[in-house]
Scaffold this active site. Structure first.
Site, PDB file in Angstrom:
ATOM      1  N   ILE A  36       0.864  -1.183   0.000  1.00 21.83           N
ATOM      2  CA  ILE A  36       0.000   0.000   0.000  1.00 21.83           C
ATOM      3  C   ILE A  36       0.897   1.228   0.000  1.00 21.83           C
ATOM      4  O   ILE A  36       1.721   1.414   0.899  1.00 21.83           O
ATOM      5  CB  ILE A  36      -0.926   0.039   1.245  1.00 21.83           C
ATOM      6  CG1 ILE A  36      -1.633  -1.300   1.464  1.00 21.83           C
ATOM      7  CG2 ILE A  36      -1.918   1.194   1.139  1.00 21.83           C
ATOM      8  CD1 ILE A  36      -2.745  -1.654   0.549  1.00 21.83           C
ATOM      9  N   ALA A  65       4.534   4.077   3.057  1.00 24.45           N
ATOM     10  CA  ALA A  65       4.023   2.854   2.421  1.00 24.45           C
ATOM     11  C   ALA A  65       4.147   1.711   3.424  1.00 24.45           C
ATOM     12  O   ALA A  65       4.817   1.851   4.455  1.00 24.45           O
ATOM     13  CB  ALA A  65       4.833   2.515   1.179  1.00 24.45           C
ATOM     14  N   LYS A  66       3.517   0.609   3.139  1.00 21.75           N
ATOM     15  CA  LYS A  66       3.724  -0.605   3.931  1.00 21.75           C
ATOM     16  C   LYS A  66       3.358  -1.788   3.061  1.00 21.75           C
ATOM     17  O   LYS A  66       2.509  -1.666   2.158  1.00 21.75           O
ATOM     18  CB  LYS A  66       2.821  -0.593   5.167  1.00 21.75           C
ATOM     19  CG  LYS A  66       3.305  -1.484   6.275  1.00 21.75           C
ATOM     20  CD  LYS A  66       4.359  -0.797   7.109  1.00 21.75           C
ATOM     21  CE  LYS A  66       4.876  -1.660   8.233  1.00 21.75           C
ATOM     22  NZ  LYS A  66       5.709  -0.909   9.165  1.00 21.75           N
ATOM     23  N   GLY A  67       4.001  -2.919   3.320  1.00 18.24           N
ATOM     24  CA  GLY A  67       3.665  -4.134   2.583  1.00 18.24           C
ATOM     25  C   GLY A  67       3.349  -5.238   3.560  1.00 18.24           C
ATOM     26  O   GLY A  67       3.634  -5.127   4.760  1.00 18.24           O
TER      27      GLY A  67
END
Ligand code: NAD
Length: 412
Positions: free
Chosen positions: A58, A103-105
């Site tokens: 994201i 962001a982050k995953g």
């Protein structure tokens, strides 16, 4: 309520404490991720069967620079959780004033149940599924819950198999592959810097405080280790299976040796065994959640028995729990400030990679201290001046910086 809604509640509350004028449309832009990538990652398991895992990246906001944020491997890492964490990265990076967006995953997987080769194959498949959206000036992943420097080495290698050698594509790599000295300890070291600063400001002697830490992974173990080296009294620690307690302090050096071999606290001497809920409600001065989110919520907030909650984990306190803590005069130091040491040293790693340069550990730690201490003072001073809590202060400083940059770029 899902974690993303909870973060947005906190954000909207903070928006009434910013100095920039903000329209409803701008707030809408800031509460919606810019891009949400969902991928299916099929891999062949060791037993010959194929299993499909869902992965996310994201990209919340890139007004201030390339997207930046960790990748989490956890069964609960669904789209809303990853969205929440991506938003926190935007406000954290802006608060500590480093040139990144947020962001982050994540992959919904229990990493401990996969073999090393299954994890490597999953990491490769995930990286190759999102590689078009990554890049050293586009989006730079890092480790988080359930991932580590080995995961980053695999991500760097997978990305490099298409784009060529690109160490700046991830941070938190092994030092031998261009990782930064001090990145492994950075988040925990930053937490201890924050504890020292709040103690100085409030004239507390940290040696006279009792500390309880939930989580004994990359963050929790380093907090315990660094605080113990400073002779602070750590009365309780825990991992996913439960915790240990000793009113007179736990010998952390011995515990780390024991844990490295046994992978559990079981059979450690001179301690009482406790549950995670008992750890959270232990009588102490500094309670440090350093594991997963929402562990302090409306079911246990009333029983929290500390003077401070230091959010080393991301989003460990729900908004309703925070109101209960406030009514009990418990101060919460927020995640965007407290655990920013990791991304600050990731920023140093990225710079070192871009310049193909290597910083000594002393330089890394002293630059980290400068940046995080400055952010602490900004948060503390605004909180005093405007009589607001530390979270509203931290979020509103981040919001102000993002809105100002969005204005300069002509987005709003
Ligand atoms: P990790 O996977 O290395 O360690 C997590 C620890 O939490 C382990 O000890 C695990 O046993 C424990 N744990 C897991 N589930 C639990 C549960 N239900 N109850 C109690 N304990 C549980 O992860 P980490 O990198 O140490 O991350 C911890 C937190 O810190 C996360 O919220 C992460 O987002 C945040 N954080 C990490 C970094 C970093 O540099 N690694 C940076 C900023 C923030």
């Amino acid at each position: 309520m899902n974690p993303y809604d909870e973060i947005n509640i906190k954000l909207l509350e903070a928006s009434s404490h910013i100095s920039n004028k903000v329209s409803d449309g701008t707030l809408e832009m800031l509460t919606k991720p810019w891009r949400e990538i969902v991928v299916s990652c099929p891999i062949k398991m060791d037993d010959g069967n194929t299993k499909v895992f869902t992965g996310y990246r994201i990209q919340h906001n890139a007004v201030r620079g390339p997207y930046k944020g960790g990748v989490r491997y956890h069964p609960d890492a669904d789209q809303n959780e990853v969205k929440a964490l991506s938003s926190l990265m935007t406000w954290k990076n802006a608060l500590v004033n480093i040139p990144f967006g947020g962001a982050k995953g994540g992959i919904q997987v229990s990493a401990s149940e996969l073999s090393k080769s299954e994890l490597r194959n999953l990491t490769r498949r995930y990286t190759l599924s999102i590689d078009k959206f990554l890049g050293p000036n586009t989006d730079i992943p890092a480790p988080d819950l359930g991932t580590n420097s080995q995961t980053m080495a695999w991500m760097m290698d997978s990305y490099g198999s298409i784009h060529g050698y690109t160490p700046a594509i991830v941070t938190g790599k092994p030092v031998e592959l261009g990782g930064s000295e001090g990145r492994d300890s950075a988040t925990g070291r930053g937490v201890v810097f924050i504890i020292d600063e709040i103690c100085k400001k409030l004239s507390l002697d940290p040696h006279k405080q009792d500390f309880a830490i939930q989580g004994f992974g990359q963050v929790g173990k380093w907090i315990a280790n660094i605080a113990y080296q400073k002779k602070y009294n750590i009365v309780a620690v825990s991992d996913v299976k439960g915790g240990i307690y000793n009113k007179n302090g736990i010998d952390i050096t011995e515990l780390i040796k024991h844990y490295e071999i046994e992978k559990t606290f079981q059979n450690f001497k001179n301690v009482e065994f406790i549950t995670n809920n008992e750890l959270l409600t232990t009588k102490c001065d500094f309670l440090i959640p350093a594991a997963i989110e929402r562990v302090i919520n409306n079911t246990n907030a009333d029983n929290i028995n500390s003077k401070f909650v230091i959010e080393a984990a991301n989003h460990p306190v729900t908004p309703d729990a925070e109101k209960i803590l406030e009514s009990k005069n418990i101060s919460v130091l927020p995640d965007t400030l407290v655990n920013s040491g990791g991304v600050i040293v990731s920023y140093f790693e990225w710079i070192q990679n871009l310049y193909q340069h290597h910083w000594e550990i002393e330089r890394v730690n002293s630059e980290l201290q400068k940046i995080i201490t400055k952010a602490f003072h900004e948060v503390f001073d605004k909180s005093e001046k405007e009589n607001i809590n530390y979270r509203l202060s931290a979020l509103s400083i981040g919001l102000d910086r993002v809105i100002h940059t969005a204005n300069l770029r002509g987005y709003i």
